[in-house]
Design an enzyme around this catalytic site. Structure first.
Site, mmCIF file in Angstrom:
data_model
loop_
_atom_site.group_PDB
_atom_site.id
_atom_site.type_symbol
_atom_site.label_atom_id
_atom_site.label_comp_id
_atom_site.label_asym_id
_atom_site.label_seq_id
_atom_site.Cartn_x
_atom_site.Cartn_y
_atom_site.Cartn_z
ATOM 1 N N HIS A 197 31.421 37.973 30.862
ATOM 2 C CA HIS A 197 31.183 38.332 29.450
ATOM 3 C C HIS A 197 32.262 37.798 28.495
ATOM 4 O O HIS A 197 32.469 38.361 27.421
ATOM 5 C CB HIS A 197 31.060 39.861 29.311
ATOM 6 C CG HIS A 197 32.318 40.609 29.640
ATOM 7 N ND1 HIS A 197 32.303 41.861 30.193
ATOM 8 C CD2 HIS A 197 33.620 40.294 29.487
ATOM 9 C CE1 HIS A 197 33.549 42.285 30.363
ATOM 10 N NE2 HIS A 197 34.362 41.349 29.937
ATOM 11 N N HIS B 175 36.005 47.558 25.908
ATOM 12 C CA HIS B 175 37.399 47.101 25.944
ATOM 13 C C HIS B 175 38.196 47.831 24.855
ATOM 14 O O HIS B 175 38.659 47.208 23.894
ATOM 15 C CB HIS B 175 37.480 45.598 25.729
ATOM 16 C CG HIS B 175 36.734 44.782 26.752
ATOM 17 N ND1 HIS B 175 35.364 44.669 26.777
ATOM 18 C CD2 HIS B 175 37.181 44.057 27.800
ATOM 19 C CE1 HIS B 175 35.002 43.884 27.790
ATOM 20 N NE2 HIS B 175 36.084 43.510 28.425
ATOM 21 N N GLU C 245 36.789 44.070 36.899
ATOM 22 C CA GLU C 245 35.495 44.223 36.222
ATOM 23 C C GLU C 245 34.324 44.007 37.185
ATOM 24 O O GLU C 245 33.224 44.518 36.971
ATOM 25 C CB GLU C 245 35.373 43.231 35.050
ATOM 26 C CG GLU C 245 36.271 43.575 33.862
ATOM 27 C CD GLU C 245 36.162 42.586 32.705
ATOM 28 O OE1 GLU C 245 36.643 42.925 31.607
ATOM 29 O OE2 GLU C 245 35.623 41.468 32.868
HETATM 30 C C1 DHB Z 1 38.671 37.188 28.291
HETATM 31 C C2 DHB Z 1 37.835 37.725 29.275
HETATM 32 C C3 DHB Z 1 37.440 39.050 29.226
HETATM 33 O O1 DHB Z 1 36.670 39.642 30.186
HETATM 34 C C4 DHB Z 1 37.834 39.850 28.167
HETATM 35 O O2 DHB Z 1 37.367 41.094 28.116
HETATM 36 C C5 DHB Z 1 38.679 39.339 27.188
HETATM 37 C C6 DHB Z 1 39.099 37.998 27.248
HETATM 38 C C7 DHB Z 1 39.090 35.758 28.338
HETATM 39 O O3 DHB Z 1 38.727 35.025 29.267
HETATM 40 O O4 DHB Z 1 39.782 35.301 27.421
HETATM 41 FE FE FE Z 2 36.367 41.855 29.845
#
Ligand code: DHB
Ligand code: FE
Length: 286
Positions: free
Chosen positions: A12, A59, A240
């Site tokens: 995601h 988040h 995750e």
């Molecule tokens: C990124 C990936 C994530 O799952 C997230 O919640 C925030 C940032 C990333 O790859 O930058």
């Molecule tokens: Fe994430």
């Protein structure tokens, strides 16, 4: 009765959402990511579900350290895209399915999983980016979505085994809903990534691909993997991936049915700081 027709798994990465919203999907860096979802967008159009049960993590957007539900089911009529610091993503609001969500809450809580019921919350990239990857840029999302938020941000987080068992309870709940709905269950987040600390930027493609193999072929054994292995091998945010076990646990083979069919598998690095993984599994029991 309602039935689960397929499960979908996808990362995601928030930068994917930004790439879509800023018109960058044709740029070479991003094209490689979006090409991996071309099959999926066509497949979803041809196999439009009545409802998507979307397992994701918040988040620190709707929830914060003030309130940390381990498992939260969205029972509201709608959920707005959250402001994550740059304003809300310019994507449609998410229409819920309060009747089915309330039924699932009733059934799953009676199966001894203590869900938090959420009638009002905003949804962040954890939910909107998978929808964008699978649906493109429609004026409206193709169907109602039941958001199911899992705490994988603040320890203690639930184990893979707990998530896998919860998926089985969700399948029973959906299959006891007295309306012939076609329901898809999506497990999102992952794959390997670590956003902070000395190992920031960690990617482990071999481990990720083995995770995909095991998720398909032996999810029960995979569900017993301890947290420490996710963190060691897939980085702090790799945890995750336990959410994928909720979707996998809801497939019919776990209850004695035939193995699901792998309709699509995709893996790509790089995308922002994260390895992108994606699977579509079709339930073979109808
Ligand atoms: C990124 C990936 C994530 O799952 C997230 O919640 C925030 C940032 C990333 O790859 O930058
Ligand atoms: Fe994430």
């Amino acid at each position: 009765m309602a039935r689960i027709t397929a499960s979908v798994y996808t990362s995601h990465v928030p930068a994917i959402g930004a790439a879509i919203d800023l018109g960058k999907t044709k740029e070479p860096y991003w094209k490689k990511v979006f090409d991996g979802y071309e099959f999926s967008r066509k497949w979803l159009k041809q196999n439009k579900p009545d409802v998507i049960f979307l397992v994701y993590n918040d988040h620190a957007t709707a929830f914060s350290l003030d309130l940390i539900p381990t498992f939260a089911i969205g029972t509201g009529a709608q959920f707005l895209p959250a402001d994550e610091g740059w304003g809300p993503r310019p994507v449609p609001k998410v229409i819920g399915h309060p009747e089915l969500a309330a039924h699932i809450a009733q059934s799953v809580i009676q199966q001894d999983f203590d869900l938090t019921i959420v009638n009002k919350m905003d949804v962040d990239h954890g939910l909107t980016v998978p929808l964008s990857l699978m649906c493109g840029e429609p004026k409206k999302w193709p169907c109602p979505v039941i958001p199911f938020a899992v705490n994988v941000v603040q320890y203690p987080v639930p184990s893979g085994a707990r998530c896998f068992a919860l998926g089985q309870a969700i399948r029973k709940a959906i299959e006891s809903y007295d309306e012939p709905l076609n329901v898809q269950i999506w497990g999102t987040g992952g794959m390997s990534h670590q956003l902070q600390g000395a190992r920031a930027g960690l990617i482990n493609a071999d481990w990720d691909n083995a995770f995909l193999d095991r998720l398909i072929a032996d999810p029960k054994k995979l569900s017993k993997m301890p947290h420490i292995e996710y963190v060691r091998e897939a980085g702090s945010e790799g945890i995750e991936l336990v959410m994928w076990l909720i979707a996998r646990g809801a497939m019919s083979d776990i209850a004695g049915g035939p193995a699901p069919k792998v309709l699509h598998r995709f893996f790509h690095v790089p995308a922002s700081n994260t390895a992108v993984g994606h699977l579509i599994l079709e339930n073979m029991v109808r």
